[in-house]
Design an enzyme around this catalytic site. Structure first.
Site, short mmCIF file in Angstrom:
data_model
loop_
_atom_site.label_atom_id
_atom_site.label_comp_id
_atom_site.label_asym_id
_atom_site.label_seq_id
_atom_site.Cartn_x
_atom_site.Cartn_y
_atom_site.Cartn_z
CG LEU A 4 -1.83 -1.19 1.39
CD1 LEU A 4 -2.84 -0.94 2.50
CD2 LEU A 4 -2.55 -1.54 0.10
CB ALA A 5 2.69 2.95 -2.18
N GLY A 7 -0.54 6.68 0.34
CA GLY A 7 -0.39 7.84 1.22
C GLY A 7 0.43 8.92 0.53
NE ARG A 11 2.73 14.07 10.56
CZ ARG A 11 2.66 12.94 11.26
NH1 ARG A 11 1.65 12.10 11.07
NH2 ARG A 11 3.58 12.64 12.13
CD GLU A 150 -6.33 0.89 13.52
OE1 GLU A 150 -5.62 1.89 13.37
OE2 GLU A 150 -5.88 -0.27 13.49
NE ARG A 311 31.31 13.10 -10.67
CZ ARG A 311 31.42 13.84 -11.77
NH1 ARG A 311 32.52 14.51 -12.01
NH2 ARG A 311 30.43 13.90 -12.64
CE LYS A 329 32.79 11.47 -16.25
NZ LYS A 329 32.28 12.28 -17.36
NE ARG A 418 58.25 23.13 -19.13
CZ ARG A 418 58.72 22.03 -18.53
NH1 ARG A 418 57.89 21.18 -17.95
NH2 ARG A 418 60.00 21.80 -18.51
C1 UD1 Z 1 -2.21 1.55 10.37
C2 UD1 Z 1 -2.99 0.43 11.05
C3 UD1 Z 1 -2.60 0.38 12.53
C4 UD1 Z 1 -1.11 0.16 12.66
C5 UD1 Z 1 -0.35 1.25 11.89
C6 UD1 Z 1 1.11 0.90 11.85
C7 UD1 Z 1 -5.12 0.24 9.86
C8 UD1 Z 1 -6.55 0.57 9.86
N1 UD1 Z 1 -4.41 0.67 10.89
O1 UD1 Z 1 -2.63 2.76 10.97
O2 UD1 Z 1 -3.30 -0.70 13.17
O3 UD1 Z 1 -0.74 0.16 14.03
O4 UD1 Z 1 -0.81 1.33 10.54
O5 UD1 Z 1 1.86 1.96 11.28
O6 UD1 Z 1 -4.65 -0.39 8.95
N2 UD1 Z 1 -3.30 3.62 2.82
C9 UD1 Z 1 -3.79 3.53 1.56
N3 UD1 Z 1 -5.07 3.86 1.32
C10 UD1 Z 1 -5.91 4.26 2.30
C11 UD1 Z 1 -5.40 4.35 3.61
C12 UD1 Z 1 -4.09 4.03 3.84
O7 UD1 Z 1 -3.06 3.16 0.64
O8 UD1 Z 1 -7.07 4.53 2.00
C13 UD1 Z 1 -1.92 3.26 3.07
C14 UD1 Z 1 -1.06 4.43 3.54
O9 UD1 Z 1 -0.41 5.03 2.45
C15 UD1 Z 1 -0.04 3.74 4.42
C16 UD1 Z 1 -0.82 2.56 4.98
O10 UD1 Z 1 -1.87 2.32 4.10
O11 UD1 Z 1 1.05 3.25 3.68
C17 UD1 Z 1 -1.31 2.81 6.41
O12 UD1 Z 1 -2.21 3.88 6.44
P1 UD1 Z 1 -2.20 4.92 7.62
O13 UD1 Z 1 -3.28 5.91 7.37
O14 UD1 Z 1 -0.83 5.42 7.83
O15 UD1 Z 1 -2.65 4.00 8.84
P2 UD1 Z 1 -2.31 4.21 10.36
O16 UD1 Z 1 -3.32 5.14 10.96
O17 UD1 Z 1 -0.88 4.53 10.54
#
Ligand code: UD1
Ligand code: MG
Length: 441
Positions: A4-5, A7, A11, A150, A311, A329, A418
């Protein structure tokens, strides 16, 4: 395995998507994908956010990951379900990883998969911390995991739990979609929580368990301070590994490695050395203090530094010496050759045992193209010479100090390019007398 990426990482305050920020010179996403591959995953899926083309492109680069876009950020379970097509293709297990948790090891992922193979339906990575705020808590009953709560939805008693969800969850392949599809969003955040899968599965009579690991392995990155913490932990691990494999680090805490740095046995690395990506140092070489290397190979017996810069494309042969304030290099320095002081060697070959005097410069660039300099075996280039490429200095040839060499030098000959020295005896005395007289007037 599904990464899952999605995010965006607000921040981080960055124009670069969060998971493309680097640890040890490698994007966090690439660390996670590498760990997934090394754990034996045979199918990779990456879920990215809308408009995150750079992340998608980075994920696709390995050629083995399918990329899915999560249009609306509705929660981690919703994110996983964007990869439905990959899950439906069928697998023994499905492991979910976060792209911003780069230090997870293949060993941990293998443990998760082994537990699934041994009969668990869900396996969750957990860690213990005295400061669990913000994490989901793992609620257990003996060895069994019964739910993940959570933070925002937890009761005061549940918040006392110090066993936390690291975020890595594995599912037995058969039935995973049915559990994920049953997840709702009636919680404090109004999100589809992947973590709810545990309670749903347990209610169906399935089994879940936690595997515990070190908190530091599961460091998540949401801001630059956490990125630095991850980097520090990564470096500490690499230093330990390099020493375990037989290299000497005189002041380990001052040496910085990239994820792919390869250091042989009996290599000595003095204090304050930085390795960018793509460096191999072979057994028995010495890297002296304050050197910076990237994209380079250093063969056994070679000495690099102090204060050297290698390099990309620098290939330093056995027993060669590259000394202080020398930059190399895209050049091959053959066995036993020396460039010990104040030189720039770019786009060149330096033959075996050749000696490059202090202040030698290869003039390899004219603002348009790059040109090659070839220096034959055993050649001697006098100090403060400029070699205007393309050019060839023959085997065993000499270049007089201070030359600007613009034409090839045949083997075993001398080139002097030279101004010829003029000596006027008594000139200084006469000059001083004339000036004194002028001043006295
Ligand atoms: C999540 C976990 C929590 C755990 C924590 C560890 C859930 C509900 N909670 O919380 O139990 O302790 O990670 O760090 O899973 N993401 C998506 N799509 C979304 C939401 C999130 O791709 O719709 C991805 C984010 O980019 C991230 C990951 O999922 O890589 C976790 O999401 P985040 O919102 O950071 O969850 P936490 O509140 O940290
Ligand atoms: Mg998080």
């Amino acid at each position: 395995m599904i990464v899952l990426a999605a995010g965006e990482g607000t921040r981080m305050r960055s124009a670069t998507p969060k998971v493309l920020h680097e640890v040890g010179g490698r994007a966090m996403l690439d660390h996670v994908l590498a760990a997934a591959r090394r754990s034996g995953a045979d199918r990779l899926a990456v879920v990215v956010g809308p408009g995150m083309d750079k992340v998608g492109a980075a994920a696709a680069r390995g050629g083995d990951a399918a990329v899915f876009v999560q249009q609306d950020r509705l929660g981690t379970a919703h994110a996983v379900l964007q990869a439905r097509a990959a899950i439906e293709a069928g697998a023994d297990d499905v492991v979910v990883l976060f792209g911003d948790t780069p230090l997870v090891t293949p060993e941990t992922l293998r443990r998760v998969r082994d537990e699934l193979a041994a009969g668990s339906d869900i396996v969750v990575c957990g860690f213990r911390t005295p400061a669990p705020t913000g994490y989901g808590r793992l609620l257990t009953d003996g060895a069994r995991l019964v739910a993940i709560r959570e933070e925002r939805d937890a009761s005061p008693a549940e918040r006392e739990v110090t066993l936390c969800n690291a975020g890595i969850m594995g599912f037995r392949g058969a039935g995973v979609l049915s559990v994920l599809d049953a997840i709702g969003n009636a919680n404090a955040k109004g999100e589809y929580y992947l973590t709810d899968a545990v309670e749903i599965a347990v209610a169906r009579g399935l089994t879940a368990r936690a595997v515990e690991g070190d908190e530091r392995e599961f460091l998540g990155v949401n801001d630059r301070a956490q990125l630095a913490a991850c980097e520090a932990h990564f470096q500490a691990g690499r230093r330990r590994a390099v020493m375990q494999e037989g290299a000497t680090l005189i002041a380990p805490e001052t040496v910085f490695f990239a994820a792919d740095t390869s250091i042989g046995r009996d290599v000595v690395i003095e204090p304050h050395v930085v390795f960018g990506p793509g460096v191999t140092v072979e057994s028995g070489a010495r890297i002296r203090a304050y050197s910076h290397l990237e994209g380079a190979r250093v063969a056994g017996g070679a000495i690099v530094g102090p204060f050297a810069r290698l390099r990309p494309g620098a290939d330093i042969g056995p027993d060669a010496h590259i000394g202080n304030f020398v930059e190399i290099k895209n050049s091959v320095v053959e066995a036993g050759a020396k460039a010990n002081h104040l030189a720039y060697i770019g786009d060149a070959r330096i033959g075996a045992k050749a000696n490059i005097g202090a202040g030698t410069i290869t003039c390899n660039y004219d603002g348009f193209g790059k040109y090659h300099t070839d220096i034959g075996r055993g050649a001697f280039v006098g100090s403060n010479s400029s070699l205007v490429a393309p050019i060839r200095i023959g085997e065993g040839a000499y270049v007089g100090s201070g030359s600007v060499v613009t034409a090839d030098v045949p083997d075993d000959s001398l080139a002097v390019a030279r101004g010829r020295q003029v000596v006027k005896s008594g000139w200084a005395q006469a000059f001083r007398a004339r000036m004194k007289a002028l001043k006295a007037r």
